[in-house]
Scaffold this motif. Structure first.
Motif, PDB file in Angstrom:
ATOM      1  N   VAL A 157      30.959  30.105  34.054  1.00 11.03           N
ATOM      2  CA  VAL A 157      30.333  30.654  32.859  1.00 11.03           C
ATOM      3  C   VAL A 157      30.821  29.831  31.680  1.00 11.03           C
ATOM      4  CG1 VAL A 157      30.158  32.658  31.340  1.00 11.03           C
ATOM      5  CG2 VAL A 157      30.182  32.965  33.823  1.00 11.03           C
ATOM      6  N   THR A 158      29.919  29.360  30.838  1.00  8.03           N
ATOM      7  CA  THR A 158      30.287  28.513  29.715  1.00  8.03           C
ATOM      8  C   THR A 158      31.129  29.294  28.721  1.00  8.03           C
ATOM      9  OG1 THR A 158      28.216  27.306  29.978  1.00  8.03           O
ATOM     10  CG2 THR A 158      29.398  27.002  27.911  1.00  8.03           C
ATOM     11  N   THR A 159      32.391  28.912  28.587  1.00  7.13           N
ATOM     12  CA  THR A 159      33.302  29.560  27.644  1.00  7.13           C
ATOM     13  C   THR A 159      34.179  28.495  27.009  1.00  7.13           C
ATOM     14  OG1 THR A 159      35.046  29.898  29.314  1.00  7.13           O
ATOM     15  CG2 THR A 159      33.406  31.647  29.043  1.00  7.13           C
ATOM     16  N   LYS A 160      35.098  28.922  26.188  1.00  6.74           N
ATOM     17  CA  LYS A 160      36.024  28.003  25.546  1.00  6.74           C
ATOM     18  C   LYS A 160      37.285  27.812  26.384  1.00  6.74           C
ATOM     19  CE  LYS A 160      34.388  29.489  21.003  1.00  6.74           C
ATOM     20  NZ  LYS A 160      34.720  30.204  19.753  1.00  6.74           N
ATOM     21  N   SER A 161      37.343  28.435  27.516  1.00  6.77           N
ATOM     22  CA  SER A 161      38.486  28.299  28.403  1.00  6.77           C
ATOM     23  C   SER A 161      38.003  28.588  29.815  1.00  6.77           C
ATOM     24  CB  SER A 161      39.605  29.285  28.012  1.00  6.77           C
ATOM     25  OG  SER A 161      40.719  29.124  28.853  1.00  6.77           O
ATOM     26  N   SER A 162      38.792  28.186  30.838  1.00  7.38           N
ATOM     27  CA  SER A 162      38.392  28.442  32.216  1.00  7.38           C
ATOM     28  C   SER A 162      39.632  28.563  33.087  1.00  7.38           C
ATOM     29  CB  SER A 162      37.491  27.314  32.733  1.00  7.38           C
ATOM     30  OG  SER A 162      38.204  26.086  32.733  1.00  7.38           O
ATOM     31  N   ALA A 163      39.432  29.022  34.333  1.00  7.96           N
ATOM     32  CA  ALA A 163      40.549  29.203  35.265  1.00  7.96           C
ATOM     33  C   ALA A 163      40.044  29.014  36.682  1.00  7.96           C
ATOM     34  CB  ALA A 163      41.161  30.596  35.098  1.00  7.96           C
ATOM     35  N   HIS A 164      40.956  28.741  37.582  1.00  6.31           N
ATOM     36  CA  HIS A 164      40.610  28.516  38.981  1.00  6.31           C
ATOM     37  C   HIS A 164      40.269  29.848  39.649  1.00  6.31           C
ATOM     38  CE1 HIS A 164      41.163  27.417  43.244  1.00  6.31           C
ATOM     39  NE2 HIS A 164      40.877  26.185  42.842  1.00  6.31           N
ATOM     40  N   ASP A 165      39.349  29.798  40.640  1.00  6.09           N
ATOM     41  CA  ASP A 165      38.929  31.013  41.339  1.00  6.09           C
ATOM     42  C   ASP A 165      40.109  31.785  41.902  1.00  6.09           C
ATOM     43  OD1 ASP A 165      36.392  30.311  40.739  1.00  6.09           O
ATOM     44  OD2 ASP A 165      35.756  29.873  42.782  1.00  6.09           O
ATOM     45  N   ALA A 166      41.048  31.056  42.519  1.00  5.59           N
ATOM     46  CA  ALA A 166      42.190  31.716  43.153  1.00  5.59           C
ATOM     47  C   ALA A 166      43.058  32.433  42.122  1.00  5.59           C
ATOM     48  CB  ALA A 166      43.021  30.696  43.933  1.00  5.59           C
ATOM     49  N   SER A 167      43.202  31.849  40.935  1.00  4.96           N
ATOM     50  CA  SER A 167      43.999  32.484  39.879  1.00  4.96           C
ATOM     51  C   SER A 167      43.328  33.758  39.382  1.00  4.96           C
ATOM     52  CB  SER A 167      44.193  31.505  38.703  1.00  4.96           C
ATOM     53  OG  SER A 167      44.861  30.343  39.124  1.00  4.96           O
ATOM     54  N   ILE A 168      42.000  33.696  39.246  1.00 11.49           N
ATOM     55  CA  ILE A 168      41.264  34.877  38.802  1.00 11.49           C
ATOM     56  C   ILE A 168      41.372  35.999  39.826  1.00 11.49           C
ATOM     57  CG2 ILE A 168      38.964  35.759  38.248  1.00 11.49           C
ATOM     58  CD1 ILE A 168      38.301  32.956  37.193  1.00 11.49           C
ATOM     59  N   LEU A 169      41.268  35.638  41.114  1.00 13.10           N
ATOM     60  CA  LEU A 169      41.378  36.646  42.169  1.00 13.10           C
ATOM     61  C   LEU A 169      42.760  37.288  42.169  1.00 13.10           C
ATOM     62  CD1 LEU A 169      40.268  38.090  44.678  1.00 13.10           C
ATOM     63  CD2 LEU A 169      41.099  36.154  46.046  1.00 13.10           C
ATOM     64  N   ALA A 170      43.799  36.462  42.051  1.00 12.15           N
ATOM     65  CA  ALA A 170      45.163  36.999  42.039  1.00 12.15           C
ATOM     66  C   ALA A 170      45.358  37.964  40.871  1.00 12.15           C
ATOM     67  CB  ALA A 170      46.166  35.849  41.960  1.00 12.15           C
ATOM     68  N   LEU A 188      34.330  37.994  52.413  1.00 14.86           N
ATOM     69  CA  LEU A 188      34.119  36.591  52.701  1.00 14.86           C
ATOM     70  C   LEU A 188      34.248  35.793  51.408  1.00 14.86           C
ATOM     71  CD1 LEU A 188      30.997  36.693  55.074  1.00 14.86           C
ATOM     72  CD2 LEU A 188      33.419  36.677  55.698  1.00 14.86           C
ATOM     73  N   GLY A 189      35.009  34.711  51.437  1.00 16.37           N
ATOM     74  CA  GLY A 189      35.175  33.857  50.263  1.00 16.37           C
ATOM     75  C   GLY A 189      34.927  32.412  50.619  1.00 16.37           C
ATOM     76  N   ASP A 190      34.731  31.570  49.599  1.00 14.02           N
ATOM     77  CA  ASP A 190      34.513  30.158  49.894  1.00 14.02           C
ATOM     78  C   ASP A 190      35.849  29.430  50.012  1.00 14.02           C
ATOM     79  OD1 ASP A 190      35.437  29.738  47.327  1.00 14.02           O
ATOM     80  OD2 ASP A 190      33.460  29.340  46.487  1.00 14.02           O
ATOM     81  N   ALA A 191      35.777  28.096  50.118  1.00 12.59           N
ATOM     82  CA  ALA A 191      36.981  27.312  50.371  1.00 12.59           C
ATOM     83  C   ALA A 191      37.946  27.280  49.191  1.00 12.59           C
ATOM     84  CB  ALA A 191      36.586  25.884  50.758  1.00 12.59           C
ATOM     85  N   GLU A 192      37.521  27.795  48.025  1.00  9.62           N
ATOM     86  CA  GLU A 192      38.415  27.834  46.865  1.00  9.62           C
ATOM     87  C   GLU A 192      39.514  28.879  47.034  1.00  9.62           C
ATOM     88  OE1 GLU A 192      38.285  25.807  44.241  1.00  9.62           O
ATOM     89  OE2 GLU A 192      36.629  24.730  45.207  1.00  9.62           O
TER      90      GLU A 192
END
Length: 276
Positions: A157-170, A188-192
């Protein structure tokens, strides 16, 4: 001697505003047009169908989450908010439609965003903790995905900041009001995502995406077969994200709101998708 500033001001005619009564009539006519439209028109204007829109307004009123002010009804507050998030319109653009000041629009935008956040726990939650029939009744995927209760993924999502999928999940798993995965079940999750008891990713360094397979390029081993079946089910959430971004342009275009506001509407966009 005439002051230069006075000359500069005199060179431009003063803007003549119409009487408030006329603007009020235009405003009422606009709201009547919105709330008396059909589903096709409502989706074009506010990105919601009429029935869910009325249900949303009724919920806000019945619970006292939003109230009519002297000049602005709850219906108008919600309509202005949906124009902002549905079409990513700036407040000065919405002003020309609703004839409200940008300050008024901004104030009600924040109020509606806040009260929607109070309802997210009632709307955004797993539909069931049972294995979906599409998996349970499929000889290709049962019993391999017997305890799977859904799919999980991240999207950009276009924002002024971003994070890795794994960090968001944690982060979301660590919150008391975050995602709760029943013991013994998994998504089920992807390879990220890392492999863990409640998240099942595909085999890495192995063909995975559906477009990598064809009648002439069938799975060559057990890992590729697993990845093919894994992908065929997990692709559902990718389609859902695509539909979500297509519906709410604010998620796809360059943002002009603060980062905190971006986080709130990114999490709450699912509210409207579930409710409409």
């Amino acid at each position: 001697m005439v002051h230069k500033r006075a000359v500069r001001h005199a060179a431009f005619p003063r803007v003549s505003y119409g009487p408030m009564l006329q603007r009020d009539q235009e405003r009422i006519a606009n709201l009547n047009y919105i709330y008396n439209s059909n589903d096709v028109e409502a989706i074009q204007m506010l990105r919601m169908r009429i029935a869910p829109l009325f249900a949303l307004v009724k919920t806000f009123k019945d619970r006292g989450l939003l109230v009519d002010s002297i000049h602005t009804s709850v219906e108008e507050q919600v309509a202005m908010f949906l124009r902002a998030v549905g079409h990513n319109q700036r407040f000065r653009v919405i002003h020309s439609t609703f004839r409200r000041s940008t300050e008024t629009i901004s104030r009600y935008f924040q109020q509606v965003l806040y009260v929607i956040g109070k309802l997210r726990g009632e709307i955004i939650k797993p539909a069931s903790t049972n294995t979906p029939p599409k998996i349970k009744n499929s000889y290709r995927c049962f019993p391999y995905f017997r305890d799977c209760i859904g799919k999980i993924d991240g999207t950009h999502v276009t924002t002024k900041s971003s994070a890795h999928d794994a960090s968001i999940l944690a982060d979301i798993l660590s919150r008391p009001d975050g995602l709760q995965i029943p013991e013994g079940n998994f998504y089920l999750g992807d390879a990220e995502y890392a492999c863990r008891p409640d998240i099942l990713p595909p085999f890495r360094k192995t063909r995975y995406h559906l477009n990598e397979f064809s009648p002439r390029q069938r799975p060559q081993n057990a890992k590729e077969l697993f990845n093919l079946r894994h992908s065929s089910f997990r692709v559902t959430i990718e389609r859902a994200f695509a539909a979500l971004k297509n519906r709410f342009n604010v998620l796809e275009q360059n943002p002009f709101h603060t980062f905190d506001t971006q986080v709130k509407w990114s999490l709450l966009a699912a509210f409207f998708t579930t409710g409409s």
